[in-house]
Design an enzyme around this catalytic site. Structure first.
Site, PDB file in Angstrom:
ATOM      1  N   HIS A  44      -3.094   7.311   2.322  1.00  0.00           N
ATOM      2  CA  HIS A  44      -3.562   5.996   1.847  1.00  0.00           C
ATOM      3  C   HIS A  44      -4.944   5.754   2.435  1.00  0.00           C
ATOM      4  O   HIS A  44      -5.170   5.960   3.633  1.00  0.00           O
ATOM      5  CB  HIS A  44      -2.573   4.916   2.308  1.00  0.00           C
ATOM      6  CG  HIS A  44      -3.079   3.530   2.076  1.00  0.00           C
ATOM      7  ND1 HIS A  44      -3.665   3.141   0.891  1.00  0.00           N
ATOM      8  CD2 HIS A  44      -3.101   2.439   2.888  1.00  0.00           C
ATOM      9  CE1 HIS A  44      -4.012   1.871   0.986  1.00  0.00           C
ATOM     10  NE2 HIS A  44      -3.690   1.425   2.179  1.00  0.00           N
TER      11      HIS A  44
ATOM     12  N   ASN B 284     -10.241   0.027   0.262  1.00  0.00           N
ATOM     13  CA  ASN B 284      -8.781   0.114   0.256  1.00  0.00           C
ATOM     14  C   ASN B 284      -8.281  -0.480  -1.065  1.00  0.00           C
ATOM     15  O   ASN B 284      -8.354  -1.689  -1.264  1.00  0.00           O
ATOM     16  CB  ASN B 284      -8.235  -0.664   1.461  1.00  0.00           C
ATOM     17  CG  ASN B 284      -6.715  -0.651   1.537  1.00  0.00           C
ATOM     18  OD1 ASN B 284      -6.040  -0.251   0.590  1.00  0.00           O
ATOM     19  ND2 ASN B 284      -6.187  -1.099   2.656  1.00  0.00           N
TER      20      ASN B 284
ATOM     21  N   CYS C 200       0.813  -1.226   0.000  1.00  0.00           N
ATOM     22  CA  CYS C 200       0.000   0.000   0.000  1.00  0.00           C
ATOM     23  C   CYS C 200       0.845   1.274   0.000  1.00  0.00           C
ATOM     24  O   CYS C 200       0.321   2.361  -0.247  1.00  0.00           O
ATOM     25  CB  CYS C 200      -0.950   0.004   1.189  1.00  0.00           C
ATOM     26  SG  CYS C 200      -2.018  -1.433   1.200  1.00  0.00           S
TER      27      CYS C 200
END
Ligand code: ACO
Length: 325
Positions: free
Chosen positions: A252, A282, A119
């Site tokens: 993020h 996500n 990520c």
């Protein structure tokens, strides 16, 4: 004269299949997996996510995002001399998604490779591209975050399968006399590799170990909150800036509670944070460039704004990039 790098265009793409929490809850119930819209919203802030159809690969999502970014920058794919794709879900073991994307873009000759930092991948990729431009190795880069995490989700594990989605975001980064990227800060601590991983690998013609994502959510949560504050402070210090200089925080998009916590620690008003986790879930390496593009196209982010981009993810990896947009 000093040489800097600057973002000249952004683009993003979400596959059309959109599942609200209600849609996902119904699909999971048919498999005997119990969850609810209320639980997902309260614990994560997620309301919907997009999943790519079977056969659609990371390079396909990345291609759409790149075409939009190139159009925004007024550039042709043939002018690009560096392509970096941040992804943990590439089309194949090799060649890289970046090379497959390059061929779909019709570009020949640019350096092309993938960056794997889960990520945090886009933050790593942007840092690399900035360095390669500053040293004169590249002049015009496409930096992409793209993922099909739906392919590595275990839909019998409710603690992970409700959290992730698919998508892609891209920026065109070009050499410039004036700074766009002000400072970068990237880190990792491999001793935490097991708290968020897909342990499987290809061996002897078979997948050895589980090819599905596993996560210790609470351990990730605790680590994420600490390192996101640290890296934000570090990148500001490197650039000689303070929190007061930040126009937009683009973190993020993993979990609204982690994001709000970061904004609070940096004493930033909640309305200075770009939030897309509610609509995208996500999307791992894609989440920051996706959020950036949404913010640019909605008119929130304006030329001259100072943006703090920051990511955290499997590895454990984390980092931040401070940008004059
Ligand atoms: N639906 C309903 N109930 C659920 C679900 C679900 N989807 N998932 C878990 N539960 C239950 C658990 O079984 C548990 O039940 P119990 O109390 O009866 O045992 C209860 O909910 C609470 O579970 P916790 O794990 O304690 O819930 P928590 O508040 O920690 O939230 C979450 C879980 C959302 C995963 C949280 O820990 C988190 O956000 N962690 C960070 C995850 C993250 O951000 N990952 C990505 C970062 S890096 C990257 O992006 C790859």
């Amino acid at each position: 004269m000093s040489r800097f790098s600057r973002i000249t265009g952004t683009g993003s793409y979400l596959p059309p299949r959109r599942l609200t929490n209600a849609d996902l809850t119904t699909e999971l119930a048919a498999k005997g997996v119990e969850t609810s819209d209320e639980w997902i919203i309260e614990r994560t802030g997620i309301r919907a996510r997009h999943f790519a159809d079977p056969g659609v690969c990371v390079s396909d999502l990345a291609l759409q995002a790149c075409q939009r970014a190139l159009e925004a920058a007024g550039r042709d794919a043939g002018e690009i001399d560096l392509i970096i794709v941040a992804t943990s879900t590439p089309d194949m073991v090799f060649p890289s998604a970046a090379c497959i994307l390059q061929s779909k873009l019709g570009n020949v000759g640019a350096a092309a490779f993938d960056a794997q930092a889960v990520c945090s991948g886009f933050i790593y990729a942007l840092t690399l591209a900035d360095s390669l431009i500053k040293t004169g190795t590249a002049t015009k880069a496409l930096v992409i975050g793209a993922e099909v995490f739906s392919r590595i989700l275990d839909f019998s594990d409710r603690t992970t399968c409700v959290l992730f989605g698919d998508g892609a975001g891209a920026v065109v980064l070009e050499a410039s006399d004036v700074p766009g990227i002000l400072a970068t800060d990237i880190h990792a601590d491999g001793q935490y590799s097991s708290i968020l991983c897909v342990p499987g690998h290809v061996s002897g013609g078979q997948v050895t170990g589980s090819p599905m994502l596993t996560m210790d959510g609470q351990a990730v949560f605790k680590l994420a909150v600490g390192v996101l504050e640290d890296t934000a402070r570090a990148v500001l210090e490197k650039a000689g800036k303070t929190q007061a200089d930040i126009d937009w925080l683009i973190p993020h998009q993993a979990n609204i509670r982690i994001m709000q916590n970061t904004a609070k620690k940096l004493k930033l008003a909640p309305e200075k944070m770009i939030v897309t986790v509610d609509q995208h879930g996500n999307t791992s390496a894609a989440s920051i460039p996706l959020a950036l593009d949404v913010a640019v196209r909605s008119g929130k982010v304006q030329k001259g704004d100072t943006l703090l981009l920051e990511g955290v993810g499997g590895g454990f990896t984390w980092g931040a990039v401070l940008v004059d947009y």
